[in-house]
Design a protein around this motif. Sequence first.
Motif, PDB file in Angstrom:
ATOM      1  N   GLU A   1      27.146  28.741  11.568  1.00 36.19           N
ATOM      2  CA  GLU A   1      26.402  27.814  12.402  1.00 36.19           C
ATOM      3  C   GLU A   1      27.231  27.415  13.622  1.00 36.19           C
TER       4      GLU A   1
ATOM      5  N   ASP B   1      28.559  27.111  17.281  1.00 36.27           N
ATOM      6  CA  ASP B   1      27.817  27.062  18.542  1.00 36.27           C
ATOM      7  C   ASP B   1      27.899  28.389  19.286  1.00 36.27           C
TER       8      ASP B   1
ATOM      9  N   GLY C   1      15.249  33.971  16.940  1.00 45.14           N
ATOM     10  CA  GLY C   1      15.384  32.898  15.968  1.00 45.14           C
ATOM     11  C   GLY C   1      16.751  32.925  15.318  1.00 45.14           C
TER      12      GLY C   1
ATOM     13  N   ILE D   1      12.620  30.091  17.259  1.00 45.27           N
ATOM     14  CA  ILE D   1      12.750  29.161  16.146  1.00 45.27           C
ATOM     15  C   ILE D   1      14.208  29.066  15.714  1.00 45.27           C
ATOM     16  N   MET D   2      14.618  27.847  15.317  1.00 45.75           N
ATOM     17  CA  MET D   2      15.964  27.620  14.805  1.00 45.75           C
ATOM     18  C   MET D   2      15.880  26.789  13.543  1.00 45.75           C
TER      19      MET D   2
ATOM     20  N   ALA E   1      16.934  23.852  10.854  1.00 46.44           N
ATOM     21  CA  ALA E   1      17.048  22.422  11.130  1.00 46.44           C
ATOM     22  C   ALA E   1      18.460  22.024  11.550  1.00 46.44           C
TER      23      ALA E   1
ATOM     24  N   ALA F   1      19.287  23.457  15.022  1.00 46.38           N
ATOM     25  CA  ALA F   1      18.572  22.724  16.067  1.00 46.38           C
ATOM     26  C   ALA F   1      19.178  21.342  16.276  1.00 46.38           C
TER      27      ALA F   1
ATOM     28  N   ALA G   1      22.285  21.659  18.355  1.00 41.00           N
ATOM     29  CA  ALA G   1      21.937  21.912  19.756  1.00 41.00           C
ATOM     30  C   ALA G   1      21.489  20.624  20.436  1.00 41.00           C
ATOM     31  N   MET G   2      20.695  19.816  19.730  1.00 42.96           N
ATOM     32  CA  MET G   2      20.229  18.562  20.298  1.00 42.96           C
ATOM     33  C   MET G   2      21.378  17.589  20.527  1.00 42.96           C
TER      34      MET G   2
END
Length: 218
Positions: A88, A90, A103, A127-128, A130, A133, A136-137
């Motif tokens: 996961e 970055d 995705g 799509i990513m 949870a 995402a 990223a947020m």
Amino acid sequence: MNGGVLRVVVVDDHPLFRLGMTSLLTSLTGLDVVGQAADAATARTLVDATVDVVLMDLDLGGESGIDLTRELVRAHPGLAVLVVTMSEADESVAAAIRVGARGYLLKDATPEAVERGIRAVASGEMIMGARVAARAMSHLVGGRTAVRVPFPELTAREREVLDLLARGYDNAVISRRLVLSPKTVRNHVATILAKLSLSDRPAAIVRAREEGLGLDEV
């Protein structure tokens, strides 16, 4: 897509995961696992224009799933790659999206999430998972640089059409390369022009090339 059935290839060097994923997918309606690959060489022989989705691990026993994704997407522009991996990080997410993956899921994703991801990327969505995402947020909120996707207002399919448009292809060629009907291509082009507030195809080509689309070798 063959008669509404999505043709899927699973690429993963871990035999238990690969077999387990294949077993899951073959139990789902509308999905057909047409091949399994433990390495890049095998994947190249299995993936052709009839394959709709590739589930891609990023670590293929020393080989790079990123490089393989780039190669397969360039060879088959209509192909949807859904990364399913342990990482996961970055950098891994950014690299996968840059080379054309639609995705990114982690290997602890639920069966429902995997099925949803396959159907989403096959329809042109991004799509990513949870956690991916959420990271990223958090980077956006924290002011860190996020992965830059050209024309985020376009769907992944619309970006594919725009990329081929920027290469100078007409609707008939785009239709053949993406396995879409000419009417669908015309509709995508019209939507692209409207979303980007462009007057015509030449304007779209210029704008796309400014953003780096249509410049890679075919």
